[in-house]
Design a protein around this motif. Structure first.
Motif, short mmCIF file in Angstrom:
data_model
loop_
_atom_site.label_atom_id
_atom_site.label_comp_id
_atom_site.label_asym_id
_atom_site.label_seq_id
_atom_site.Cartn_x
_atom_site.Cartn_y
_atom_site.Cartn_z
N GLN A 299 -33.57 24.39 -13.04
CA GLN A 299 -34.98 24.73 -13.25
C GLN A 299 -35.69 25.00 -11.94
O GLN A 299 -36.48 25.94 -11.82
N ILE A 300 -35.41 24.16 -10.93
CA ILE A 300 -36.02 24.37 -9.61
C ILE A 300 -35.60 25.72 -9.04
O ILE A 300 -36.43 26.49 -8.53
N VAL B 145 -42.71 22.42 -12.93
CA VAL B 145 -41.30 22.35 -13.30
C VAL B 145 -41.03 21.08 -14.10
O VAL B 145 -40.28 21.10 -15.09
N VAL B 146 -41.63 19.96 -13.71
CA VAL B 146 -41.48 18.70 -14.45
C VAL B 146 -41.95 18.87 -15.89
O VAL B 146 -41.30 18.39 -16.83
N VAL C 149 -31.63 27.63 -18.14
CA VAL C 149 -32.03 28.84 -17.43
C VAL C 149 -32.98 29.68 -18.28
O VAL C 149 -33.98 30.21 -17.79
N ALA C 150 -32.67 29.80 -19.58
CA ALA C 150 -33.53 30.57 -20.48
C ALA C 150 -34.91 29.93 -20.58
O ALA C 150 -35.94 30.62 -20.55
N VAL C 151 -34.95 28.60 -20.71
CA VAL C 151 -36.23 27.89 -20.77
C VAL C 151 -37.01 28.08 -19.46
O VAL C 151 -38.23 28.30 -19.46
N GLU D 233 -38.96 21.45 -3.25
CA GLU D 233 -37.57 21.24 -2.84
C GLU D 233 -37.10 19.85 -3.25
O GLU D 233 -37.78 18.86 -3.03
N VAL D 234 -35.93 19.78 -3.86
CA VAL D 234 -35.31 18.50 -4.18
C VAL D 234 -33.95 18.43 -3.48
O VAL D 234 -33.50 19.43 -2.90
N ILE D 235 -33.31 17.28 -3.53
CA ILE D 235 -32.06 17.12 -2.79
C ILE D 235 -31.01 18.13 -3.26
O ILE D 235 -30.29 18.72 -2.45
N ALA D 236 -30.92 18.34 -4.57
CA ALA D 236 -29.90 19.26 -5.09
C ALA D 236 -30.13 20.69 -4.63
O ALA D 236 -29.19 21.40 -4.26
N SER D 237 -31.38 21.15 -4.62
CA SER D 237 -31.65 22.52 -4.18
C SER D 237 -31.48 22.64 -2.67
O SER D 237 -31.02 23.68 -2.17
N HIS D 238 -31.83 21.61 -1.92
CA HIS D 238 -31.63 21.63 -0.47
C HIS D 238 -30.13 21.66 -0.15
O HIS D 238 -29.70 22.37 0.77
#
Length: 273
Positions: free
Chosen positions: A231-232, A160-161, A117-119, A245-250
């Motif tokens: 990170q997302i 983000v990557v 989160v800090a990064v 959007e990725v599966i985890a955030s969705h």
């Protein structure tokens, strides 16, 4: 003492605490999640069994899941494409007898110890269109740059990557250095006698013998990228317009923002598979 340690009851007694924790936090929640994926539940009302309707909705009507799945695969591929070559190059340089190699190893590994989160917050301001260091640096070569790296669909996910790669490349560098330390020194001595260049040594000795280590790093990158969320969430929240959007955030949005716990469990089951 030896006879006691062979006793099944004694063995069960010692492993029971760890086994209980394991069951509470891994298999049981996974099974419950699969069962919830067959229901409709908003956490307040009663749980209603609906069979495979959530899976049918996922395949036919959820337009975001296609974007999320594609972005997840891009996240995995881009992370591996950046982290593995850079980590291998750094390990190949800092794995040799060079002055100050321990200092540079520590510096490159240091981001691994930071909170994700800090990064993410640090890079959020690094990419900022007005005060970000990246645009400030690019402005040195011409007119003032105010490009929104996290606000444009073409660059949000890759930004983000790059952040994740900055934090975790040092981790895989250390793994490669550890793998290189197991290569017999006789091979390097023989190569030196035969007049092999550094590039030939890397290509014909180091790289082939590090393939098992590379495979381990590839698995670690794949697993962490598939479930990447923090990170997302911090940097883009899946935007703009689901471009990152990725599966985890969705899954998070459907479950905790829209209170669709049944459908969120369906997404988590797909992610687990």
């Amino acid at each position: 003492m030896e006879r006691m340690l062979r006793d099944p009851k004694t063995i069960l007694f010692f492993i029971a605490p760890a086994l209980l924790v394991f069951l509470l936090f891994l298999p049981i929640p996974s099974v419950v999640s699969v069962l919830l994926s067959l229901t409709r539940w908003d956490l307040i009302g009663a749980i209603r069994f609906i069979g495979l309707q959530n899976y049918a909705f996922l395949l036919q009507d959820d337009y975001v899941i296609r974007t999320a799945l594609r972005n997840t695969l891009v996240f995995v591929g881009a992370s591996a494409a950046i982290q593995l070559p850079v980590a291998f190059l750094l390990a190949n340089i800092l794995g040799r007898e060079l002055r100050g190699r321990h200092f540079f190893r520590n510096v490159i590994f240091l981001p691994v110890t930071f909170s994700s989160v800090a990064v993410s917050l640090m890079f959020y301001f690094f990419y900022h269109p007005n005060v970000g260091l990246l645009n400030q640096f690019l402005s040195l070569f011409g007119e003032r740059v105010t490009f929104a790296w996290l606000g444009e669909a073409d660059t949000a996910l890759l930004s983000v990557v790059a952040t994740v790669a900055w934090q975790w490349t040092g981790y895989h560098m250390v793994i490669f250095i550890a793998g290189m330390s197991t290569i017999p020194g006789d091979l390097f001595d023989a190569a030196k006698i035969d007049g092999c260049s550094e590039l030939q040594v890397t290509r014909h000795i180091i790289f082939p013998l590090l393939i098992p280590v590379l495979q381990v790093s590839l698995v670690l990158i794949t697993v962490s990228s598939l479930k990447n969320f923090d990170q997302i969430f911090v940097m883009t929240a899946g935007g703009p317009n689901h471009a990152s959007e990725v599966i985890a955030s969705h899954m998070y949005t459907k479950t905790f923002a829209q209170l669709k716990y049944g459908y969120g469990s369906t997404l988590s089951t797909v992610l687990m598979l």
